[in-house]
Structure formats: C-alpha cells, structure tokens
Design a protein around this motif. Structure first.
Motif, PDB file in Angstrom:
ATOM      1  N   ALA A  24       6.405   7.483  19.760  1.00  0.00           N
ATOM      2  CA  ALA A  24       7.622   6.494  18.165  1.00  0.00           C
ATOM      3  C   ALA A  24       6.750   5.340  18.010  1.00  0.00           C
ATOM      4  CB  ALA A  24       8.805   6.192  19.810  1.00  0.00           C
ATOM      5  N   SER A  25       7.165   4.712  17.199  1.00  0.00           N
ATOM      6  CA  SER A  25       6.167   3.514  16.278  1.00  0.00           C
ATOM      7  C   SER A  25       6.600   1.937  17.329  1.00  0.00           C
ATOM      8  CB  SER A  25       7.102   3.223  15.340  1.00  0.00           C
ATOM      9  OG  SER A  25       6.503   2.150  14.825  1.00  0.00           O
ATOM     10  N   THR A  26       5.199   1.266  17.919  1.00  0.00           N
ATOM     11  CA  THR A  26       5.955   0.650  18.972  1.00  0.00           C
ATOM     12  C   THR A  26       4.855  -0.551  17.620  1.00  0.00           C
ATOM     13  OG1 THR A  26       3.337   0.579  19.782  1.00  0.00           O
ATOM     14  CG2 THR A  26       5.654   1.844  20.776  1.00  0.00           C
ATOM     15  N   ALA A  27       4.874  -2.086  18.734  1.00  0.00           N
ATOM     16  CA  ALA A  27       4.311  -2.536  18.091  1.00  0.00           C
ATOM     17  C   ALA A  27       3.279  -2.645  17.301  1.00  0.00           C
ATOM     18  CB  ALA A  27       4.359  -3.800  18.947  1.00  0.00           C
ATOM     19  N   LYS A  28       2.129  -1.759  18.597  1.00  0.00           N
ATOM     20  CA  LYS A  28       0.789  -1.550  18.413  1.00  0.00           C
ATOM     21  C   LYS A  28       0.412  -0.126  17.266  1.00  0.00           C
ATOM     22  CE  LYS A  28      -0.293  -3.541  22.409  1.00  0.00           C
ATOM     23  NZ  LYS A  28      -0.870  -3.635  23.844  1.00  0.00           N
ATOM     24  N   GLN A  29       1.501   0.328  16.934  1.00  0.00           N
ATOM     25  CA  GLN A  29       1.304   1.953  16.156  1.00  0.00           C
ATOM     26  C   GLN A  29       1.946   1.774  15.133  1.00  0.00           C
ATOM     27  OE1 GLN A  29       2.221   5.101  18.769  1.00  0.00           O
ATOM     28  NE2 GLN A  29       1.477   6.786  16.505  1.00  0.00           N
ATOM     29  N   GLU A  30       1.860   2.015  13.974  1.00  0.00           N
ATOM     30  CA  GLU A  30       2.401   2.314  12.554  1.00  0.00           C
ATOM     31  C   GLU A  30       2.742   3.910  12.468  1.00  0.00           C
ATOM     32  OE1 GLU A  30       0.450  -0.902   8.816  1.00  0.00           O
ATOM     33  OE2 GLU A  30      -0.652   0.996  10.107  1.00  0.00           O
ATOM     34  N   SER A  31       4.468   3.472  11.936  1.00  0.00           N
ATOM     35  CA  SER A  31       4.236   4.898  11.249  1.00  0.00           C
ATOM     36  C   SER A  31       3.805   5.341  10.440  1.00  0.00           C
ATOM     37  CB  SER A  31       6.166   5.367  11.582  1.00  0.00           C
ATOM     38  OG  SER A  31       6.621   4.498  10.058  1.00  0.00           O
ATOM     39  N   ALA A  32       3.661   7.049  10.234  1.00  0.00           N
ATOM     40  CA  ALA A  32       3.081   7.499   8.320  1.00  0.00           C
ATOM     41  C   ALA A  32       3.697   6.785   7.189  1.00  0.00           C
ATOM     42  CB  ALA A  32       3.423   8.933   8.499  1.00  0.00           C
ATOM     43  N   GLY A  33       4.977   6.597   7.745  1.00  0.00           N
ATOM     44  CA  GLY A  33       5.239   5.670   6.228  1.00  0.00           C
ATOM     45  C   GLY A  33       5.158   4.215   6.509  1.00  0.00           C
ATOM     46  N   GLU A  34       4.989   3.539   6.930  1.00  0.00           N
ATOM     47  CA  GLU A  34       4.198   1.559   7.270  1.00  0.00           C
ATOM     48  C   GLU A  34       2.883   2.420   6.472  1.00  0.00           C
ATOM     49  OE1 GLU A  34       7.087  -0.353  10.647  1.00  0.00           O
ATOM     50  OE2 GLU A  34       5.888   1.536  11.274  1.00  0.00           O
ATOM     51  N   TYR A  35       2.443   2.873   7.290  1.00  0.00           N
ATOM     52  CA  TYR A  35       0.968   3.412   6.814  1.00  0.00           C
ATOM     53  C   TYR A  35       0.819   3.335   5.129  1.00  0.00           C
ATOM     54  CZ  TYR A  35      -4.080   4.373   6.808  1.00  0.00           C
ATOM     55  OH  TYR A  35      -5.201   4.992   6.453  1.00  0.00           O
ATOM     56  N   ILE A  36       1.421   4.179   4.640  1.00  0.00           N
ATOM     57  CA  ILE A  36       1.531   4.395   2.966  1.00  0.00           C
ATOM     58  C   ILE A  36       2.134   3.025   2.553  1.00  0.00           C
ATOM     59  CG2 ILE A  36       2.487   5.234   1.415  1.00  0.00           C
ATOM     60  CD1 ILE A  36       2.909   7.977   3.537  1.00  0.00           C
ATOM     61  N   ASP A  37       2.953   2.506   3.182  1.00  0.00           N
ATOM     62  CA  ASP A  37       3.451   1.041   2.658  1.00  0.00           C
ATOM     63  C   ASP A  37       2.421   0.245   2.387  1.00  0.00           C
ATOM     64  OD1 ASP A  37       5.988   2.319   1.879  1.00  0.00           O
ATOM     65  OD2 ASP A  37       6.716   1.416   3.714  1.00  0.00           O
ATOM     66  N   ASP A  38       1.783   0.222   3.384  1.00  0.00           N
ATOM     67  CA  ASP A  38       0.620  -1.299   3.511  1.00  0.00           C
ATOM     68  C   ASP A  38      -0.613  -0.282   2.916  1.00  0.00           C
ATOM     69  OD1 ASP A  38       1.802  -2.783   5.949  1.00  0.00           O
ATOM     70  OD2 ASP A  38       0.773  -1.836   7.143  1.00  0.00           O
ATOM     71  N   THR A  39      -1.532   0.634   2.525  1.00  0.00           N
ATOM     72  CA  THR A  39      -1.661   0.969   2.314  1.00  0.00           C
ATOM     73  C   THR A  39      -1.547   0.661   0.314  1.00  0.00           C
ATOM     74  OG1 THR A  39      -2.595   2.930   3.362  1.00  0.00           O
ATOM     75  CG2 THR A  39      -3.230   3.449   0.672  1.00  0.00           C
ATOM     76  N   VAL A  40      -0.178   0.961   0.260  1.00  0.00           N
ATOM     77  CA  VAL A  40       0.074   0.554  -1.457  1.00  0.00           C
ATOM     78  C   VAL A  40      -0.028  -0.974  -2.018  1.00  0.00           C
ATOM     79  CG1 VAL A  40       1.859   0.393  -2.815  1.00  0.00           C
ATOM     80  CG2 VAL A  40       1.319   2.143  -1.681  1.00  0.00           C
ATOM     81  N   ILE A  41       0.420  -1.856  -0.220  1.00  0.00           N
ATOM     82  CA  ILE A  41       0.020  -3.220  -0.692  1.00  0.00           C
ATOM     83  C   ILE A  41      -1.330  -3.665  -0.512  1.00  0.00           C
ATOM     84  CG2 ILE A  41       0.304  -5.613   0.648  1.00  0.00           C
ATOM     85  CD1 ILE A  41       3.277  -3.996   1.602  1.00  0.00           C
ATOM     86  N   THR A  42      -1.846  -2.998  -0.013  1.00  0.00           N
ATOM     87  CA  THR A  42      -3.725  -3.464   0.379  1.00  0.00           C
ATOM     88  C   THR A  42      -3.935  -3.012  -1.679  1.00  0.00           C
ATOM     89  OG1 THR A  42      -3.847  -2.932   2.455  1.00  0.00           O
ATOM     90  CG2 THR A  42      -5.845  -2.561   0.986  1.00  0.00           C
ATOM     91  N   THR A  43      -3.376  -2.152  -1.887  1.00  0.00           N
ATOM     92  CA  THR A  43      -4.318  -1.382  -3.398  1.00  0.00           C
ATOM     93  C   THR A  43      -3.365  -2.842  -4.049  1.00  0.00           C
ATOM     94  OG1 THR A  43      -4.209   0.721  -2.250  1.00  0.00           O
ATOM     95  CG2 THR A  43      -4.380   0.239  -4.753  1.00  0.00           C
ATOM     96  N   LYS A  44      -2.739  -3.204  -4.445  1.00  0.00           N
ATOM     97  CA  LYS A  44      -1.892  -4.076  -4.946  1.00  0.00           C
ATOM     98  C   LYS A  44      -2.703  -5.507  -5.318  1.00  0.00           C
ATOM     99  CE  LYS A  44       2.588  -1.891  -5.941  1.00  0.00           C
ATOM    100  NZ  LYS A  44       3.938  -2.469  -5.267  1.00  0.00           N
ATOM    101  N   VAL A  45      -2.703  -5.719  -3.794  1.00  0.00           N
ATOM    102  CA  VAL A  45      -3.825  -7.299  -3.591  1.00  0.00           C
ATOM    103  C   VAL A  45      -4.945  -6.955  -3.994  1.00  0.00           C
ATOM    104  CG1 VAL A  45      -3.842  -8.860  -1.602  1.00  0.00           C
ATOM    105  CG2 VAL A  45      -1.968  -7.856  -1.610  1.00  0.00           C
ATOM    106  N   LYS A  46      -5.645  -5.811  -3.779  1.00  0.00           N
ATOM    107  CA  LYS A  46      -7.283  -5.627  -4.371  1.00  0.00           C
ATOM    108  C   LYS A  46      -7.400  -6.187  -6.054  1.00  0.00           C
ATOM    109  CE  LYS A  46      -9.054  -3.562   0.074  1.00  0.00           C
ATOM    110  NZ  LYS A  46     -10.247  -2.892   0.053  1.00  0.00           N
ATOM    111  N   ALA A  47      -5.845  -5.416  -6.472  1.00  0.00           N
ATOM    112  CA  ALA A  47      -6.154  -5.238  -8.175  1.00  0.00           C
ATOM    113  C   ALA A  47      -5.602  -6.335  -8.691  1.00  0.00           C
ATOM    114  CB  ALA A  47      -4.935  -3.938  -8.271  1.00  0.00           C
ATOM    115  N   ALA A  48      -4.843  -7.414  -7.756  1.00  0.00           N
ATOM    116  CA  ALA A  48      -4.453  -8.835  -8.186  1.00  0.00           C
ATOM    117  C   ALA A  48      -5.890  -9.332  -7.961  1.00  0.00           C
ATOM    118  CB  ALA A  48      -3.347  -9.298  -7.645  1.00  0.00           C
ATOM    119  N   ILE A  49      -6.365  -9.208  -6.749  1.00  0.00           N
ATOM    120  CA  ILE A  49      -8.125 -10.332  -7.183  1.00  0.00           C
ATOM    121  C   ILE A  49      -8.937 -10.242  -8.066  1.00  0.00           C
ATOM    122  CG2 ILE A  49      -9.926 -10.828  -5.137  1.00  0.00           C
ATOM    123  CD1 ILE A  49      -7.281 -10.638  -3.170  1.00  0.00           C
TER     124      ILE A  49
END
Length: 104
Positions: A24-49
C-alpha cells in the motif's frame, strides 16, 4: 489432516494480507501512478527552465515527490533563484516548491 489444512490456509491468508498491506502507498512510498505524475511534472519544470532565457538549466536540479518540487543547485544571483521558483510554480500539477538553490 483437516486441522493441518486449516492451519496452512490460515498461514497463507495471513501472508497474503501482510503482502497487501506492505504494498500500500504510504507517506514514504509512491504508487506507480504518483511516480508517473511526478516524472511528468519534473519533465515540464525542466523544459520550462530550459525555455527561460535568464536561467541556466545545467545549474538547477529538479526533483518531484507527490507534487512537491525541490529545486537545488547553484545560480549566479538571487534573481535567478526567484525566477526558477516562479517558473516552477506556474507548472500544472505543482503543489508547492521547495527552494534549495544557493547563490554562488
């Protein structure tokens, strides 16, 4: 024999429950969906920079965990640090920005 089968079944069910709770997802572990969302956000931030001409993208590191973006690295002036936070805050999906950028 019947009680042996019940014990084995009980042990198996208890083991399965422990596995399910452990995955189960806990405060210290991301689910697969959260990991993918975070990867997309990271990519968008890097592109904006990269697209911001006043910022040097090679000097700024970006990490995302559950929508919270952490910026780190070194920049030449405080204005660059503020601009990086401003650009990051404007990205869809960013919940907050943790600014760990240092001025050289």
């Amino acid at each position: 024999m019947n009680s042996f089968i019940k014990k084995i079944t009980g042990i198996f069910l208890a083991g399965m429950m422990m596995i399910m709770v452990g995955c189960a997802s806990t405060a210290k572990q991301e689910s697969a969906g959260e990991y993918i969302d975070d990867t997309v956000i990271t990519t968008k931030v890097k592109a904006a920079i990269v697209n911001e001409p006043t910022l040097k993208a090679t000097e700024i590191n970006v990490e995302t965990y559950k929508g919270v973006v952490q910026l780190s690295g070194f920049v030449a002036d405080p204005a660059s640090s503020s601009k990086a936070v401003s650009v990051t805050s404007g990205i869809k999906g960013v919940k907050s920005v943790k600014n760990d950028i240092r001025v050289k």
